[in-house]
Write an enzyme that holds these catalytic residues in place. Sequence first.
Site, PDB file in Angstrom:
ATOM      1  N   SER A   1      38.073  45.803  45.136  1.00 36.33           N
ATOM      2  CA  SER A   1      38.472  47.069  44.522  1.00 36.33           C
ATOM      3  C   SER A   1      37.537  48.190  44.976  1.00 36.33           C
ATOM      4  O   SER A   1      37.420  48.462  46.169  1.00 36.33           O
ATOM      5  CB  SER A   1      38.503  46.905  43.002  1.00 36.33           C
TER       6      SER A   1
ATOM      7  N   ASP B   1      49.621  44.899  42.141  1.00 42.02           N
ATOM      8  CA  ASP B   1      48.403  45.706  42.033  1.00 42.02           C
ATOM      9  C   ASP B   1      48.702  47.125  42.497  1.00 42.02           C
ATOM     10  O   ASP B   1      49.270  47.317  43.577  1.00 42.02           O
ATOM     11  CB  ASP B   1      47.318  45.083  42.914  1.00 42.02           C
TER      12      ASP B   1
ATOM     13  N   HIS C   1      45.582  42.733  40.102  1.00 40.35           N
ATOM     14  CA  HIS C   1      44.230  43.235  40.327  1.00 40.35           C
ATOM     15  C   HIS C   1      43.255  42.459  39.429  1.00 40.35           C
ATOM     16  O   HIS C   1      43.520  42.238  38.253  1.00 40.35           O
ATOM     17  CB  HIS C   1      44.184  44.716  39.970  1.00 40.35           C
TER      18      HIS C   1
END
Length: 353
Positions: free
Chosen positions: A198, A292, A322
């Site tokens: 991320s 995601d 995610h």
Amino acid sequence: MLPHLPDRMPGLADVTVPLKSAALRGLLALPRPALRAFAGDPVVIDEQTLDLEVQAALRMMALSREPAVGAGPIDVARARVTANARVAGGRQPIGSVRSVDAGGVPARLYVPRQDSDALLVWFHGGGWVIGELDTYESVCRVLAEKAGVRVLSVDYRLAPEHTFPAANDDCLAAYRWVVEHAAELGADPSRLAVGGDSAGGNLAADVALQAAAEGLPLAFQLLVYPATDGTGSSRSRTLFREGFFLTGVLLDRAVASYTPAPEQQLHPRFNLLAAEVPAGVAPAYICTAGFDPLRDEGEAYADKLADAGVEVELERFSGQIHGFVNWTGAGRSGPAAVARLAEVLKAGLAPRG
């Protein structure tokens, strides 16, 4: 979207981490027919089917009225995300762990039981706002042990206390220090990797670009659903804005916290899709999650690197959401996905003949 949920699962949101962890493991250990009955009808979006275990876990979180990831006051959100990581991560074995001062940046070194001189420098996720060394304890242990590499987890500064480019600068400074002090870390400078998920994937990718520009050695980059688009304009940002753990509202909050000025959001060290790709960028493995908001931009960055001549492997875990990298200790699909990352890392840092 997800099936209709009953009003509440009483008291579950307030139980301790060990009890939550046991409840989650118990749920995900159910036979598939029982798990399907709990989770509800399959969720199919964009010709992808949400993983059954993921769907059941999302339903459990909804029933327990768990606050959204990153919601609430910053200190509360930070404590909560670390506690939740322990719920899903479990207690993973490791050879040894010690604190390291990486040139003024706090870090933690994980040495696997079957040691090697390969080293991954890991930058954690959390939207540049939450996340810490403890949040990624299980992830780093599993990657170290399964890949057979040392892992140095970097505790860079967070927003909103420290805005762009503080985190980028800390991560690059830590990597420069690693290159200069590889021997102290038991590492071979020719077998260094950077990685992260991320926001951490964003930071790792930036370090890889800067390393190439500066001529620093780097053998591999492991980018897990990286944030790469400062404009936030991808289709997946809209398609998965609600209902799949990371919400659009919280993603917007994270971006605004770290890059409060519009020009910062377009800076090529943040908006990687606008960055120049210098010669010599390390080979990359980039993975995304099907459900995601960051899916499309991660895949766009893989295309960008490939177009620039960088060796890239792109993989989509189509049923995942995610945050799956933190699921090392519950269920089957999450740990299997992390084991795949470790396999890729091991291959990426294998000794070159």
